[in-house]
Design a protein around this motif. Structure first.
Motif, short mmCIF file in Angstrom:
data_model
loop_
_atom_site.label_atom_id
_atom_site.label_comp_id
_atom_site.label_asym_id
_atom_site.label_seq_id
_atom_site.Cartn_x
_atom_site.Cartn_y
_atom_site.Cartn_z
N GLY A 128 0.79 -1.22 0.00
CA GLY A 128 0.00 0.00 0.00
C GLY A 128 0.82 1.27 0.00
O GLY A 128 0.27 2.36 0.07
N ARG A 129 2.13 1.15 -0.08
CA ARG A 129 2.97 2.37 -0.08
C ARG A 129 3.79 2.43 -1.36
O ARG A 129 4.29 1.40 -1.83
CB ARG A 129 3.92 2.34 1.11
N TRP A 130 3.94 3.62 -1.88
CA TRP A 130 4.85 3.79 -3.01
C TRP A 130 6.28 3.68 -2.51
O TRP A 130 6.58 4.11 -1.39
CB TRP A 130 4.64 5.17 -3.65
N PRO A 131 7.17 3.12 -3.31
CA PRO A 131 8.58 3.11 -2.91
C PRO A 131 9.11 4.53 -2.75
O PRO A 131 8.51 5.49 -3.26
CB PRO A 131 9.28 2.42 -4.08
N ASP A 132 10.21 4.67 -2.05
CA ASP A 132 10.76 6.00 -1.78
C ASP A 132 11.15 6.73 -3.07
O ASP A 132 11.01 7.94 -3.16
CB ASP A 132 11.98 5.88 -0.87
N VAL A 133 11.67 5.97 -4.01
CA VAL A 133 12.15 6.61 -5.24
C VAL A 133 11.19 6.30 -6.39
O VAL A 133 11.02 5.14 -6.77
CB VAL A 133 13.57 6.13 -5.60
#
Lengths: 162, 513
Positions: B438-443
């Motif tokens: 449910g989270r986008w990667p940092d980059v």
């Protein structure tokens, strides 16, 4: 595709396993009383004597790599950390391919061919699991898990490559 | 004729029938399409014929959302961002034009049929003609290799064509220079779009140069073609008559900024026998004209069934394993890849090297994965004006690029589909380096594709321009380029920008002649 069925010199240990499975399969064909699960469970029951069953050795690749993946799979699935449970699950997946043909079920080459079809079909249907990030067919992951489970019962079978 | 605005006398008035702001793919295509006609065209380019740092700095701005290279993602000199274009060409898919109940704000004012006549001439302009974007039989015959019969019914094969790439400034410069009806004004930055009361009619453009002289361009009709970010900024800057900015009566200008999100290293595929993957899927193959790569594109039926956004994936060999291979020093990745190659070798290869040696067992390649994934239209993902000023004294751009869970979920699901195809065909195994948490990667990066900020809709409350890309509420102002795309699709935008511009040229020809 070519498959490798490992046989000990003189056909001793592994051949014994195959023959035992074959006999059980024949029996099943005659009596209808044995299940695929029984056959593979028995075939995998004594690895310290006969190594992994021929069909398992013939479908999976280099054992140290297989076991590493298999151990990762088993860590996330405590209920499957038992070779009989895994063999039974693999049998169930094979049932549609081999249930009607007891002779084929006893032939490692035919079992291997059936497993290939099962794995391909699972990918096509999206029946997959994640193992260390890899997207693997459920049965393929269980094959690796079974190798790992069998090697756990026989310490030292897995070279510590890294 | 090319004119350097810095060398014109102060307050020169340039008159034309059509003023085009921006000398990138859209602006040059429009000027070129009208070259030789009776329509007097003035093409206004902020830069010169070569890049220069001072002009390029005018693209700097402020990021409020996902970090975005505002000054690096586009180029401010003649030819515009085609000067760093990668050349990827593919039309949008039919489903990209449809209203989809699972994609808020989706739907173009017309179907793909409206654009189909313009794709072949657009293909010629970007030098990929004759194009065979969807012709499997053609490419099968051309390559002599059987194309993949994809097994999951999720994906299909499509063909990305590669432009040389066309550098529009170089390719069309002579044609524009020779056209009697076209003047190209270089080093001319449009600072304001002046309009009559309530912004109903554009009266003229205020043009400034970095070295001093300011001028005026007056025309019957105006087209903004400054790119997906700058078109919105220019409308917002033009706020002397309409305080919210020209065309912004309904607070739509700058909203719905879309990119094609990329995830660097988000997945890899290991392949033991590369011959199982036909060459056209992993490297560029020459056709009659363009070079081509096969791509994986989800079927419309699958998108509908799973309520997903669109995507395009391409793969290429990124590394090799084996006795003679030069292996990278990423040990963790190498170990994961070679374990998988060894474990699955009997599924993935006919060669019987099993257990002869670890090097042979682990022999194979890994494929990198490139994608253009659709981002859902999102009003909160937007361009606005910064409090900071540029060298011309104008408010800099402020970008708040946002991605949603819907965008992320679609990417992951399509990656999974790719994994299934490679597994079902016994070609390879995929590792997914992003968790479905449910989270986008940092980059996260984009493809330098700026879309949606002056979106097209017949309803002025849902869009900035109408189906002819005329700004709602303003009689003589049009917009060209990907800022008018209501949805982004999953194809690189340049081909569709050119097709849409050729369509606009037809419209303007009728309006102005």
């Amino acid at each position: 595709m070519k498959c490798v069925v490992r046989q000990a010199p003189g056909g001793a240990a592994e051949h014994g396993c195959t023959r035992r499975a074959f006999l059980l399969a024949v029996l099943a064909g005659v009596t209808g009383g044995a299940t695929l699960t029984n056959r593979y469970s028995l075939a995998a029951a004594s690895p310290e004597v006969c190594g992994p069953p021929a069909w398992l050795a013939g479908i999976t690749g280099r054992r140290d790599a297989v076991v590493r993946l298999g151990q990762t799979y088993l860590k996330t699935r405590p209920a499957e950390q038992d070779s009989d449970v895994l063999a039974a699950a693999i049998d169930r997946a094979l049932a549609s391919e081999l249930a009607a043909d007891a002779r084929a079920a006893a032939d490692p080459l035919q079992v291997i061919a059936a497993l290939r079809r099962v794995v391909r079909a699972e990918y096509a249907r999206g029946e997959v699991v994640r193992v260390a990030g890899w997207v693997l067919s459920t049965t393929e992951a269980r094959l690796y898990g079974l190798q790992a489970a069998l090697s756990d019962r026989r310490p030292g079978i897995v070279p510590d490559a890294r | 004729m090319f004119i350097d605005a810095r060398k014109l006398p102060e307050r020169t008035m340039v008159e034309a029938d059509l003023a085009i702001v921006g000398g990138g793919p859209a602006g040059i295509t429009l000027a070129s399409a009208l070259a030789g006609s009776r329509i007097r065209v003035c093409l206004i380019e902020a830069g010169g014929l070569e890049p220069d740092a001072e002009t390029q700095m005018l693209y700097e701005g402020e990021n409020a959302g996902i970090e975005y290279p505002l000054a690096g993602a586009r180029l401010r000199y003649f030819g515009g961002s085609s000067n760093h274009w990668g050349g990827y060409c593919r039309p949008l898919d039919s489903i990209d034009f449809e209203p989809r109940d699972w994609v808020p704000f989706s739907g173009w004012p017309f179907t793909i049929d409206e654009l189909l006549p313009y794709y072949p001439p657009a293909s010629a302009r970007v030098e990929v003609a004759p194009a065979h974007f969807d012709d499997l039989a053609y490419w099968q015959e051309r390559t002599g290799e059987r194309l993949l019969e994809l097994a999951t019914r999720r994906m299909r094969t499509r063909f990305v064509h590669f432009s040389p790439p066309t550098r529009f400034g170089e390719r069309y410069r002579a044609e524009l220079a020779q056209a009697d009806n076209v003047r190209v004004l270089l080093h001319a930055n449009v600072a304001d779009i002046a309009s009559s009361e309530a912004g109903r009619t554009v009266t003229h453009l205020d043009v400034r140069t970095l070295s001093g002289p300011a001028h005026t361009v007056k025309a019957r009709c105006y087209v903004l073609a400054t790119g997906g970010l700058e078109n919105a900024r220019l409308l917002l800057l033009s706020n002397k008559v309409v305080a919210a900015g020209l065309g912004n009566q309904h607070d739509m200008v700058g909203r719905f900024f879309m990119e094609h999100p990329h995830l660097t290293g988000f997945g890899e595929i290991v392949v033991a026998d590369i011959q199982r993957l036909p060459r056209i899927y992993r490297e560029r193959v020459a056709g009659e004209g363009p070079v081509v790569n096969a791509a994986f594109n989800p079927s419309a039926a699958f998108l509908r069934e799973r309520r997903l956004l669109n995507a395009t994936f391409m793969v290429a060999v990124a590394g090799e394993y084996g006795p003679d291979a030069r292996v990278s020093d990423n040990r963790e990745r190498n170990a994961a890849h070679t374990d998988m190659l060894m474990a699955a070798r009997r599924f993935l290869s006919d060669r019987d090297d099993a257990e002869k040696s670890p090097e042979l067992d682990a022999a194979g390649v890994w494929l990198g994965i490139g994608c253009a994934c659709e981002q859902a239209p999102n009003p909160a993902s937007r361009v606005s004006l910064s409090a900071e000023r540029d060298a011309l004294g104008l408010a800099k751009i402020r970008l708040d690029w946002r991605l949603t869970e819907q965008d992320r979920h679609s990417v992951i699901e399509h990656m999974r589909s790719l994994a299934l195809e490679f597994g079902a065909l016994d070609i390879g195994r995929m590792i997914l380096n992003v968790e479905d948490d449910g989270r986008w990667p940092d980059v996260v990066s984009g493809g330098n594709h700026h879309m949606g900020t002056t979106r097209m809709s017949d309803n002025p409350r849902r869009g900035v321009v109408d189906r002819n890309t005329r700004v709602h509420g303003t009689d003589n102002l049009y917009i060209a380029g990907s800022s008018v795309f209501p949805t982004s699709g999953a194809a690189n935008p340049t081909l569709t920008i050119v097709a849409m511009t050729l369509r606009l040229a037809d419209h303007l020809r009728k309006q102005l002649q």
